[in-house]
Design a protein around this motif. Sequence first.
Motif, mmCIF file in Angstrom:
data_model
loop_
_atom_site.group_PDB
_atom_site.id
_atom_site.type_symbol
_atom_site.label_atom_id
_atom_site.label_comp_id
_atom_site.label_asym_id
_atom_site.label_seq_id
_atom_site.Cartn_x
_atom_site.Cartn_y
_atom_site.Cartn_z
ATOM 1 N N GLY A 64 0.804 -1.194 0.115
ATOM 2 C CA GLY A 64 0.137 -0.060 0.074
ATOM 3 C C GLY A 64 0.836 1.265 0.026
ATOM 4 O O GLY A 64 0.615 2.405 -0.751
ATOM 5 N N ALA A 65 1.908 1.297 0.748
ATOM 6 C CA ALA A 65 2.829 2.393 0.798
ATOM 7 C C ALA A 65 3.462 2.600 -0.443
ATOM 8 O O ALA A 65 3.752 3.767 -1.097
ATOM 9 N N SER A 66 4.055 1.429 -1.151
ATOM 10 C CA SER A 66 4.691 1.686 -2.293
ATOM 11 C C SER A 66 3.446 2.122 -3.549
ATOM 12 O O SER A 66 4.258 2.971 -4.284
ATOM 13 N N ALA A 67 2.482 1.512 -3.400
ATOM 14 C CA ALA A 67 1.293 2.374 -4.222
ATOM 15 C C ALA A 67 1.064 3.602 -4.153
ATOM 16 O O ALA A 67 0.980 4.423 -5.068
ATOM 17 N N ALA A 68 1.000 4.201 -2.856
ATOM 18 C CA ALA A 68 0.847 5.688 -2.823
ATOM 19 C C ALA A 68 2.114 6.407 -3.052
ATOM 20 O O ALA A 68 2.066 7.504 -3.614
ATOM 21 N N ASP A 69 3.362 5.870 -2.901
ATOM 22 C CA ASP A 69 4.519 6.451 -3.392
ATOM 23 C C ASP A 69 4.432 6.650 -4.837
ATOM 24 O O ASP A 69 5.007 7.798 -5.575
ATOM 25 N N ALA A 70 3.899 5.452 -5.549
ATOM 26 C CA ALA A 70 3.975 5.608 -6.975
ATOM 27 C C ALA A 70 3.024 6.616 -7.471
ATOM 28 O O ALA A 70 3.243 7.135 -8.763
ATOM 29 N N ARG A 71 1.952 6.906 -6.740
ATOM 30 C CA ARG A 71 1.018 7.917 -7.012
ATOM 31 C C ARG A 71 1.570 9.469 -6.775
ATOM 32 O O ARG A 71 0.766 10.364 -7.381
ATOM 33 N N LYS A 72 2.538 9.650 -6.011
ATOM 34 C CA LYS A 72 2.981 10.884 -5.879
ATOM 35 C C LYS A 72 3.521 11.599 -7.293
ATOM 36 O O LYS A 72 4.369 10.933 -8.009
ATOM 37 N N PRO A 73 3.145 12.854 -7.601
ATOM 38 C CA PRO A 73 3.663 13.178 -8.700
ATOM 39 C C PRO A 73 5.208 13.455 -8.790
ATOM 40 O O PRO A 73 5.796 14.004 -7.676
ATOM 41 N N ILE A 74 5.685 13.584 -10.021
ATOM 42 C CA ILE A 74 6.867 13.954 -10.352
ATOM 43 C C ILE A 74 6.707 15.656 -10.360
ATOM 44 O O ILE A 74 6.242 16.202 -11.067
ATOM 45 N N HIS A 75 7.800 16.203 -9.556
ATOM 46 C CA HIS A 75 7.683 17.922 -9.376
ATOM 47 C C HIS A 75 8.536 18.433 -10.437
ATOM 48 O O HIS A 75 9.643 18.032 -10.479
ATOM 49 N N PHE A 76 8.099 19.048 -11.494
ATOM 50 C CA PHE A 76 8.701 19.852 -12.353
ATOM 51 C C PHE A 76 8.901 21.323 -11.859
ATOM 52 O O PHE A 76 7.852 21.777 -11.639
ATOM 53 N N GLY A 77 9.829 21.906 -12.241
ATOM 54 C CA GLY A 77 10.052 23.431 -12.077
ATOM 55 C C GLY A 77 9.290 24.086 -13.054
ATOM 56 O O GLY A 77 9.155 23.673 -14.426
ATOM 57 N N ALA A 78 8.504 25.259 -12.556
ATOM 58 C CA ALA A 78 7.608 25.853 -13.236
ATOM 59 C C ALA A 78 8.450 27.055 -13.903
ATOM 60 O O ALA A 78 8.456 28.132 -13.362
ATOM 61 N N ILE A 79 9.247 26.854 -15.143
ATOM 62 C CA ILE A 79 9.953 27.827 -15.813
ATOM 63 C C ILE A 79 9.257 28.861 -16.339
ATOM 64 O O ILE A 79 8.252 28.945 -17.182
ATOM 65 N N GLY A 80 9.712 30.273 -16.205
ATOM 66 C CA GLY A 80 8.924 31.272 -16.576
ATOM 67 C C GLY A 80 9.115 31.960 -17.999
ATOM 68 O O GLY A 80 8.557 32.454 -18.591
ATOM 69 N N TRP A 81 10.470 31.370 -18.674
ATOM 70 C CA TRP A 81 10.525 31.971 -20.035
ATOM 71 C C TRP A 81 10.086 30.988 -21.113
ATOM 72 O O TRP A 81 9.982 29.674 -20.734
ATOM 73 N N GLU A 82 9.721 31.418 -22.336
ATOM 74 C CA GLU A 82 9.053 30.447 -23.300
ATOM 75 C C GLU A 82 9.718 29.050 -23.497
ATOM 76 O O GLU A 82 8.961 27.920 -23.682
ATOM 77 N N SER A 83 11.026 29.050 -23.958
ATOM 78 C CA SER A 83 11.673 27.685 -24.422
ATOM 79 C C SER A 83 11.493 26.815 -23.162
ATOM 80 O O SER A 83 11.134 25.573 -23.342
ATOM 81 N N GLY A 84 11.693 27.185 -22.009
ATOM 82 C CA GLY A 84 11.797 26.559 -20.829
ATOM 83 C C GLY A 84 10.341 25.813 -20.361
ATOM 84 O O GLY A 84 10.132 24.567 -20.189
ATOM 85 N N ALA A 85 9.384 26.799 -20.799
ATOM 86 C CA ALA A 85 7.905 26.414 -20.223
ATOM 87 C C ALA A 85 7.319 25.529 -21.463
ATOM 88 O O ALA A 85 6.908 24.390 -21.031
ATOM 89 N N LEU A 86 7.919 25.520 -22.620
ATOM 90 C CA LEU A 86 7.466 24.535 -23.847
ATOM 91 C C LEU A 86 8.240 23.127 -23.338
ATOM 92 O O LEU A 86 7.604 22.089 -23.441
#
Length: 334
Positions: free
Chosen positions: A18-40
């Motif tokens: 159950g713990a492993s399944a919960a860990d698998a559901r945790k999102p991968i956090h990406f940095g929210a880049i502010g410039w256009e090429s990074g955002a794309l």
Amino acid sequence: MKRISALLAVLTLSVMCGASAADARKPIHFGAIGWESGALTTELLRLIVEKGYGYPTDTLPGSTVSMEVALARNDLQVIAEEWAGRSPAWVKAEQAGQVFSLGDTVKNAEEGWWVPAYVIKGDPARNLKALAPDLRTVDDLKRYAQVFRDPESPDKGRFLNSPSGWTSETVNSQKLKAYGLDQQYVNFRSGSGAALDAEINSAIRRGQPVLFYYWSPTPLMGRVELVRLEEPPFDAQAWATLTDAKNPSPRGSRSLPAKLSIGVSAAFREQYPELVETFSKVDLPIATLNKALARMSETRQPPREAAQAFLRDNPTVWKSWMPAEVASKVEAGL
């Protein structure tokens, strides 16, 4: 007693699963880049991770440096466009084995100080005269401060710097000192990447002279003829003085040769080997990318929609980054 032990073992296994399944559901956090090429690029990678590999993702905001610090702590797992080796925060974390740069995602990327070509050559079609015909180098700017006059301090020129919090803002501020321009030019820091773009584009539409920091890949590079001002050759020791905001005697130098990579945390690198392999193969042709960025900018297309369009329009670019079965899932998910 054996039955109780067996039951406890089953319960323990269930809890662990159950713990492993919960860990698998945790999102991968990406940095929210502010410039256009990074955002794309962020949205391109998120779509591949979500559609191809089935992992949930999200984005977390922050300045360049704060995102690099968060990556080192594994509060973020991915920075989709990392100009690796540029900031002390990144260098320190990389040396400590806390972050890693994957691949060489956009070749021939560059950054520097630019002016529109019409400032130097004029533009007969727009009835614009050459206001700085001998402008070639950053040192030449000493003779042309009044051409780039600051509206709020008309006795000085205006240099459009990056937003505060970007590594390049520190570098540019130190360069102004190193080139002896800090007394002649206002160091104008835009509030955001969008604000920087708005000021540059406004000046260009009006045919006004404008001096600014910029980089490639960007939509502007594909739309307007720009001239990059010459700087002294890159020097590693000089670069160290430019990245240190507290250094009182910075030395001039071109910026560190650009190498765009995907920054990941050490924990991500260990936990997701299949994603690491894919990320290491990412290669975005700069001309194709600039075209997509121009379309995104001109139509005010959200980065997510632009990324979907990019993947639909350029399958030959990205399918080689991943196994065929994963590519098929990405394509079906579009």
